[in-house]
Motif scaffolding. Structure first.
Motif, PDB file in Angstrom:
ATOM      1  N   ASP A 207       1.529  -1.314   0.076  1.00  0.00           N
ATOM      2  CA  ASP A 207       0.024   0.012  -0.371  1.00  0.00           C
ATOM      3  C   ASP A 207       0.628   1.369  -0.252  1.00  0.00           C
ATOM      4  O   ASP A 207       1.725   1.227   0.077  1.00  0.00           O
ATOM      5  CB  ASP A 207      -0.870   0.504   1.212  1.00  0.00           C
ATOM      6  CG  ASP A 207      -2.136   1.345   1.378  1.00  0.00           C
ATOM      7  OD1 ASP A 207      -3.318   0.611   0.791  1.00  0.00           O
ATOM      8  OD2 ASP A 207      -1.584   2.294   1.220  1.00  0.00           O
TER       9      ASP A 207
ATOM     10  N   ASN B  73      -6.765  -5.043  -5.630  1.00  0.00           N
ATOM     11  CA  ASN B  73      -6.804  -4.256  -4.934  1.00  0.00           C
ATOM     12  C   ASN B  73      -7.230  -2.582  -4.707  1.00  0.00           C
ATOM     13  O   ASN B  73      -8.478  -1.789  -5.062  1.00  0.00           O
ATOM     14  CB  ASN B  73      -7.401  -4.470  -3.861  1.00  0.00           C
ATOM     15  CG  ASN B  73      -8.225  -3.497  -2.291  1.00  0.00           C
ATOM     16  OD1 ASN B  73      -9.849  -3.679  -2.403  1.00  0.00           O
ATOM     17  ND2 ASN B  73      -7.776  -3.038  -2.342  1.00  0.00           N
TER      18      ASN B  73
ATOM     19  N   SER C 187     -11.519   6.256  -3.313  1.00  0.00           N
ATOM     20  CA  SER C 187     -13.019   7.085  -1.998  1.00  0.00           C
ATOM     21  C   SER C 187     -11.554   9.007  -1.877  1.00  0.00           C
ATOM     22  O   SER C 187     -12.343   9.836  -1.632  1.00  0.00           O
ATOM     23  CB  SER C 187     -12.253   6.868  -0.455  1.00  0.00           C
ATOM     24  OG  SER C 187     -11.314   6.685  -0.207  1.00  0.00           O
TER      25      SER C 187
ATOM     26  N   TYR D  28     -12.901   6.752 -13.049  1.00  0.00           N
ATOM     27  CA  TYR D  28     -13.253   5.679 -12.321  1.00  0.00           C
ATOM     28  C   TYR D  28     -13.921   4.670 -12.444  1.00  0.00           C
ATOM     29  O   TYR D  28     -13.578   3.428 -13.400  1.00  0.00           O
ATOM     30  CB  TYR D  28     -14.186   6.031 -10.598  1.00  0.00           C
ATOM     31  CG  TYR D  28     -13.874   4.923  -9.427  1.00  0.00           C
ATOM     32  CD1 TYR D  28     -12.928   4.273  -9.308  1.00  0.00           C
ATOM     33  CD2 TYR D  28     -15.372   4.683  -9.661  1.00  0.00           C
ATOM     34  CE1 TYR D  28     -12.573   3.477  -8.176  1.00  0.00           C
ATOM     35  CE2 TYR D  28     -16.113   3.526  -8.636  1.00  0.00           C
ATOM     36  CZ  TYR D  28     -14.710   3.077  -8.161  1.00  0.00           C
ATOM     37  OH  TYR D  28     -14.616   1.807  -7.701  1.00  0.00           O
TER      38      TYR D  28
ATOM     39  N   HIS E 190     -17.920   3.134   4.552  1.00  0.00           N
ATOM     40  CA  HIS E 190     -17.127   3.429   5.366  1.00  0.00           C
ATOM     41  C   HIS E 190     -16.324   4.191   5.294  1.00  0.00           C
ATOM     42  O   HIS E 190     -16.428   5.451   4.405  1.00  0.00           O
ATOM     43  CB  HIS E 190     -15.418   1.942   5.461  1.00  0.00           C
ATOM     44  CG  HIS E 190     -15.589   1.934   3.939  1.00  0.00           C
ATOM     45  ND1 HIS E 190     -14.394   2.914   3.625  1.00  0.00           N
ATOM     46  CD2 HIS E 190     -15.309   1.024   2.788  1.00  0.00           C
ATOM     47  CE1 HIS E 190     -14.162   2.932   2.121  1.00  0.00           C
ATOM     48  NE2 HIS E 190     -14.589   1.941   2.385  1.00  0.00           N
TER      49      HIS E 190
HETATM   50  N1  LIG Z   1     -16.104   1.146  -0.551  1.00  0.00           N
HETATM   51  C1  LIG Z   1     -16.843   0.329  -1.823  1.00  0.00           C
HETATM   52  O1  LIG Z   1     -18.146   0.762  -1.744  1.00  0.00           O
HETATM   53  C2  LIG Z   1     -16.636   0.014  -3.230  1.00  0.00           C
HETATM   54  C3  LIG Z   1     -17.471  -0.118  -4.265  1.00  0.00           C
HETATM   55  C4  LIG Z   1     -17.183  -0.616  -5.509  1.00  0.00           C
HETATM   56  C5  LIG Z   1     -15.123  -1.295  -5.732  1.00  0.00           C
HETATM   57  N2  LIG Z   1     -14.808  -0.578  -4.570  1.00  0.00           N
HETATM   58  C6  LIG Z   1     -13.768  -0.585  -5.197  1.00  0.00           C
HETATM   59  O2  LIG Z   1     -12.575  -2.227  -3.420  1.00  0.00           O
HETATM   60  C7  LIG Z   1     -11.366  -2.040  -4.178  1.00  0.00           C
HETATM   61  C8  LIG Z   1     -10.931  -1.074  -2.316  1.00  0.00           C
HETATM   62  O3  LIG Z   1     -12.141   0.302  -1.665  1.00  0.00           O
HETATM   63  P1  LIG Z   1     -11.959   0.897  -0.276  1.00  0.00           P
HETATM   64  O4  LIG Z   1     -13.023   1.007  -0.319  1.00  0.00           O
HETATM   65  O5  LIG Z   1     -11.248  -0.445   0.498  1.00  0.00           O
HETATM   66  O6  LIG Z   1     -11.145   1.478  -0.694  1.00  0.00           O
HETATM   67  P2  LIG Z   1     -10.005   3.414   0.430  1.00  0.00           P
HETATM   68  O7  LIG Z   1      -9.877   3.866  -0.680  1.00  0.00           O
HETATM   69  O8  LIG Z   1     -10.961   2.781   1.601  1.00  0.00           O
HETATM   70  O9  LIG Z   1      -8.819   1.828   0.560  1.00  0.00           O
HETATM   71  C9  LIG Z   1      -8.253   1.582  -0.894  1.00  0.00           C
HETATM   72  C10 LIG Z   1      -6.513   1.034  -0.666  1.00  0.00           C
HETATM   73  O10 LIG Z   1      -5.768   1.088  -1.816  1.00  0.00           O
HETATM   74  C11 LIG Z   1      -4.287   1.997  -1.934  1.00  0.00           C
HETATM   75  N3  LIG Z   1      -4.022   2.521  -2.736  1.00  0.00           N
HETATM   76  C12 LIG Z   1      -4.655   3.757  -3.274  1.00  0.00           C
HETATM   77  N4  LIG Z   1      -3.771   4.088  -5.150  1.00  0.00           N
HETATM   78  C13 LIG Z   1      -2.866   3.418  -4.614  1.00  0.00           C
HETATM   79  C14 LIG Z   1      -1.602   3.303  -4.928  1.00  0.00           C
HETATM   80  N5  LIG Z   1      -1.515   3.671  -6.712  1.00  0.00           N
HETATM   81  N6  LIG Z   1      -0.648   2.242  -4.828  1.00  0.00           N
HETATM   82  C15 LIG Z   1      -0.574   1.050  -3.690  1.00  0.00           C
HETATM   83  N7  LIG Z   1      -2.101   1.486  -2.630  1.00  0.00           N
HETATM   84  C16 LIG Z   1      -2.527   2.939  -2.994  1.00  0.00           C
HETATM   85  C17 LIG Z   1      -5.232   3.045  -0.351  1.00  0.00           C
HETATM   86  O11 LIG Z   1      -3.951   3.747   0.213  1.00  0.00           O
HETATM   87  C18 LIG Z   1      -6.204   2.663  -0.171  1.00  0.00           C
HETATM   88  O12 LIG Z   1      -5.241   1.711   1.974  1.00  0.00           O
HETATM   89  C19 LIG Z   1     -11.086  -0.572  -4.781  1.00  0.00           C
HETATM   90  O13 LIG Z   1     -10.297  -0.662  -5.982  1.00  0.00           O
HETATM   91  C20 LIG Z   1     -11.806   0.436  -4.824  1.00  0.00           C
HETATM   92  O14 LIG Z   1     -12.480   0.803  -6.891  1.00  0.00           O
HETATM   93  C21 LIG Z   1     -15.033   0.073  -3.639  1.00  0.00           C
END
Ligand SMILES: NC(=O)c1ccc[n+]([C@@H]2O[C@H](COP(=O)([O-])OP(=O)(O)OC[C@H]3O[C@@H](n4cnc5c(N)ncnc54)[C@H](O)[C@@H]3O)[C@@H](O)[C@H]2O)c1
Length: 257
Positions: free
Chosen positions: A41, A94, A99, A162, A197
């Protein structure tokens, strides 16, 4: 699910974006199935904390500073994983720019921001795939799970870069599944619904949250663990004939879509 059913104890997984929320839940769930986990991360301190948590529970894990948008960083993290655990068997793609992004009309998205999202979410994912597949090919076993989003099925407005990036992951998975199947490597996509969240919860109006719940067949708030369970299944030996698939974990929000 127990570890015997999954059959992946002793494997090594790289979970990108594993420092918090969905990625963190995936790291913890894989670890509970006996998988050695590398948590990559941008938030290196938080990634290390997740690794500490796993080790405190008797599992095996390391945190790793990782920027998926930077090929050198991706290669360095993969090298660190190999140094510690020998090879990488499982990749959970992932990490994404998600966000941190605001909602805006498509014609208001600055071109620089568009490029950054497309580069991170698509090319970054590709770079991670490239970094780990040599291990999988040489061992004849591998699992790749790309975390996409149900937004692309719904055509969510005001989030075009996105949504476009997440739609591409489905195509990437299907094509990779065709190329990698002969090496014992499966490639699948998960489509999380709306997981509320932190920031994600605070920036969406209550009316929108209620509307989503009303549209779900199972009208309960979705949590990170639900996504992590599905991801872990797709990473398992039990899912060896499941490849090129898209699995929505969204309480039925997008079913039929
Ligand atoms: N939360 C939702 O409702 C939701 C819905 C659909 C899809 N998603 C997908 O699920 C995944 C996780 O979502 P989340 O809600 O936990 O997001 P989040 O933003 O809370 O967490 C994302 C994590 O990725 C890390 N990150 C971002 N850019 C990075 C990079 N360039 N290199 C390494 N790490 C990086 C961030 O530091 C963070 O820890 C994402 O791919 C998101 O698109 C989330």
């Amino acid at each position: 699910m127990n570890s015997d059913f999954l059959g992946i104890a002793g494997r090594t997984a790289l979970v990108t974006g594993g420092a918090r929320n969905i990625g963190r839940a995936c790291a913890l769930r894989l670890a509970s199935a006996g998988v050695q986990v590398v948590i990559g991360d941008l938030l290196a301190d938080q990634a290390n904390q997740v690794a500490d948590e796993i080790r405190a529970a008797g599992g095996s894990a390391i945190g790793c500073a990782l920027d998926i948008a930077d090929r050198v960083s991706v290669e360095a993290c993969a090298a660190r994983a190999r140094e510690r655990f020998g090879r990488i068997d499982v990749l959970v793609n992932n990490a994404a720019l998600f966000s941190a992004l605001g909602y805006q009309d498509f014609d208001q998205i600055p071109f620089e921001e568009w490029d950054r999202v497309i580069h991170t979410n698509i090319t970054g994912t590709f770079q991670c795939v490239r970094a780990v597949t040599p291990d999988m090919k040489s061992s004849g076993w591998g699992r790749i799970v790309n975390v996409s989003s149900g937004t692309y099925r719904m055509g969510r407005p005001h989030f075009l870069h996105y949504v476009t990036s997440k739609a591409s992951l489905a195509g990437m998975s299907r094509s990779l599944a065709r190329e990698l199947g002969q090496h014992g490597v499966t490639v699948n996509t998960v489509l999380p619904g709306v997981v509320l969240h932190g920031l994600q919860a605070s920036r969406l109006p209550d009316q929108y949250k209620q509307m989503i719940l009303n549209m779900q067949c199972v009208p309960q708030p979705l949590d990170c663990e639900a996504i992590a369970n599905a991801v872990t299944f797709l990473c398992s030996e039990a899912a060896r004939f499941v490849t090129g698939q898209e699995l929505a974990i969204d309480g039925g929000l997008t079913h039929g879509g």
